[in-house]
Design an enzyme around this catalytic site. Structure first.
Site, mmCIF file in Angstrom:
data_model
loop_
_atom_site.group_PDB
_atom_site.id
_atom_site.type_symbol
_atom_site.label_atom_id
_atom_site.label_comp_id
_atom_site.label_asym_id
_atom_site.label_seq_id
_atom_site.Cartn_x
_atom_site.Cartn_y
_atom_site.Cartn_z
ATOM 1 N N HIS A 85 -7.710 -5.589 0.110
ATOM 2 C CA HIS A 85 -6.455 -4.853 0.256
ATOM 3 C C HIS A 85 -5.662 -5.428 1.439
ATOM 4 O O HIS A 85 -6.054 -5.251 2.592
ATOM 5 C CB HIS A 85 -6.866 -3.407 0.543
ATOM 6 N N TRP A 108 -10.255 0.587 -4.978
ATOM 7 C CA TRP A 108 -9.689 1.898 -4.602
ATOM 8 C C TRP A 108 -8.275 2.040 -5.188
ATOM 9 O O TRP A 108 -7.863 3.104 -5.614
ATOM 10 C CB TRP A 108 -9.693 1.987 -3.077
ATOM 11 N N SER A 142 0.810 -1.213 0.000
ATOM 12 C CA SER A 142 0.000 0.000 0.000
ATOM 13 C C SER A 142 0.852 1.277 0.000
ATOM 14 O O SER A 142 1.734 1.411 -0.839
ATOM 15 C CB SER A 142 -0.951 -0.061 1.184
HETATM 16 C C1 GCU Z 1 -5.346 4.781 1.865
HETATM 17 C C2 GCU Z 1 -4.738 5.595 0.738
HETATM 18 C C3 GCU Z 1 -3.953 4.739 -0.242
HETATM 19 C C4 GCU Z 1 -2.958 3.891 0.507
HETATM 20 C C5 GCU Z 1 -3.657 3.121 1.621
HETATM 21 C C6 GCU Z 1 -2.746 2.348 2.544
HETATM 22 O O1 GCU Z 1 -6.338 3.955 1.366
HETATM 23 O O2 GCU Z 1 -5.772 6.285 0.087
HETATM 24 O O3 GCU Z 1 -3.267 5.539 -1.193
HETATM 25 O O4 GCU Z 1 -2.282 3.041 -0.380
HETATM 26 O O5 GCU Z 1 -4.341 4.027 2.452
HETATM 27 O O6 GCU Z 1 -1.584 2.686 2.694
HETATM 28 O O7 GCU Z 1 -3.252 1.407 3.180
#
Ligand code: GCU
Length: 400
Positions: free
Chosen positions: A381, A330, A239
């Site tokens: 995710h 997302w 992420s």
């Molecule tokens: C949020 C953010 C993302 C990121 C994520 C994470 O969702 O919008 O850009 O990758 O956090 O780090 O879990």
């Protein structure tokens, strides 16, 4: 999807509404001609791409500190003797501070000169394992701090050790607390006077470059400790930390395999698709991650002269993996895959085969063309054992 502050546009999740665009190519020069040799790429193109991304997106990663002290806090056998775990405290000194500490957990398999995986963790080192011998981290940590052992599913050190790999991890928030006003307490204290940092606007000194700096310090440790084969180090991240592993790997070519897991916007996913989280939305929620210029670029994504394939291309000619999760819209799984496809021109210079843009790998499908890997895990995710299996299989094939 995180909370969207007022004033930010609603994300688009409709493939039919994705704008039509031509993906910029990192080999294209300002005069319209193209780089055609690896020598030209390495001497000019690579540097120009790195500078462009420094200005437009990630800022500049600070240099090595003037001094680093390594203190072994503890060391013990773990997982029934599968390997050992060492807790090391790195203390950095620079012109303006000498009290910046970074605690890393170093898992060493029972094998000399082992290959190794590194990545920053969310939630603190104590979240990796249930073992109460790992101290709870007591530095200021934002609301991503986690319970002891609660991130175990994301690391599974016993699995990584059982594959014969080492693992080195530290918590990203010890480098830059993940808050809009995190700069003043961050590693930038080594390099700038406190008064100057207090006045900095969010993103003037980016969080992503501070986190990348931490990965590079881990690489210094891996090189110096003598337990690992430092020519076989895979940098990973999930992420926001997958955005970070790409940027660290782009800057430091000692990392020999680069992996980004569900890195989404500002990571592997193409900005110009404006699908799911957009650059404008990300800057609105997390203004400290990227530069002030990224805020301007986020408002006109179809006019920017680069895209995330530039960042990914800086991995070349090293092995590169990007992966998505099917429900993680997302992060735009298709955009992450197309980001990887967008590195074809640079990998082709080195004689590597292309990845076709279609078909896009679907749930639990993988693609591995020898030097680049993509998979789309079914589910949410996250980074799970399924992902580690793929990454370590990929590493094994690359390092055979
Ligand atoms: C949020 C953010 C993302 C990121 C994520 C994470 O969702 O919008 O850009 O990758 O956090 O780090 O879990």
């Amino acid at each position: 999807m995180p909370y969207l502050p007022p004033g930010l546009p609603e994300p688009n999740y409709d493939e039919k509404k994705v704008p039509v665009f031509t993906l910029p190519c990192p080999l294209e020069k300002a005069d319209g001609t193209k780089i055609t040799t690896t020598a030209e790429w390495e001497q000019f193109g690579r540097k120009a791409t790195l500078e462009l991304l420094q200005t437009h997106m990630y800022g500049t990663i600070p240099p090595a500190p003037e001094e680093t002290k390594n203190e072994v806090v503890s060391e013990k056998k773990v997982f029934g003797g599968l390997g050992k775990r060492r807790h090391v405290r790195l203390t950095f000194s620079g012109k303006f501070a000498s009290d910046i500490t970074f605690d890393i957990l170093v898992y060493i398999p029972n094998r000399p000169n082992a290959p190794c995986v590194t990545g920053l963790n969310f939630g603190g080192n104590h979240s990796i394992e249930e073992d109460s011998d790992i101290p709870l981290q007591d530095y200021p940590i934002s609301d991503t701090a986690k319970e002891r052992g609660s991130q175990h599913r994301r690391w599974i050190p016993e699995y990584i050790l059982s594959r014969g790999y080492g693992l080195v991890t530290g918590c990203y928030e010890q480098l830059f607390c993940d808050k809009t006003d995190g700069t003043a307490d961050s590693i930038y204290r080594l390099f700038f006077p406190a008064g100057e940092l207090a006045k900095a606007v969010p993103g003037e000194h980016t969080a992503i470059s501070a986190w990348s700096w931490g990965l590079i310090r881990i690489m210094d440790y891996i090189e110096s400790c003598g337990d690992f084969d430092s020519s076989k180090v895979m940098v990973t991240g999930h992420s926001r930390l997958g955005k970070t592993s790409l940027w660290a790997g782009a800057n430091d070519q000692r990392f020999s395999i680069i992996v980004s897991n569900n890195s989404g916007c500002g990571g592997a996913a193409l900005t110009k698709r404006e699908f799911g989280e957009t650059l404008e939305i990300m800057n609105g929620i997390f203004p400290h991650w990227l530069t002030p210029q990224a805020k301007l670029d986020g408002k006109m994504p179809q006019s920017i002269k680069y895209d995330q394939n530039f960042l990914l291309s800086l991995a070349a000619p090293r092995p590169l993996a990007a992966a998505s999760a099917s429900e993680d819209i997302w992060a735009d799984p298709k955009g992450e895959f197309l980001g990887l496809v967008g590195t074809n021109s640079v990998y082709r210079l080195y004689g590597y085969p292309d990845i076709a843009a279609e078909p896009v790998p679907q749930e639990n499908e993988s693609l591995d063309n020898g030097i680049r890997h993509y998979h789309c895990r079914a589910g949410k995710h996250d980074i799970l054992q399924y992902d580690w299996e793929k990454y370590l299989d990929f590493a094994e094939r690359c390092w055979e």
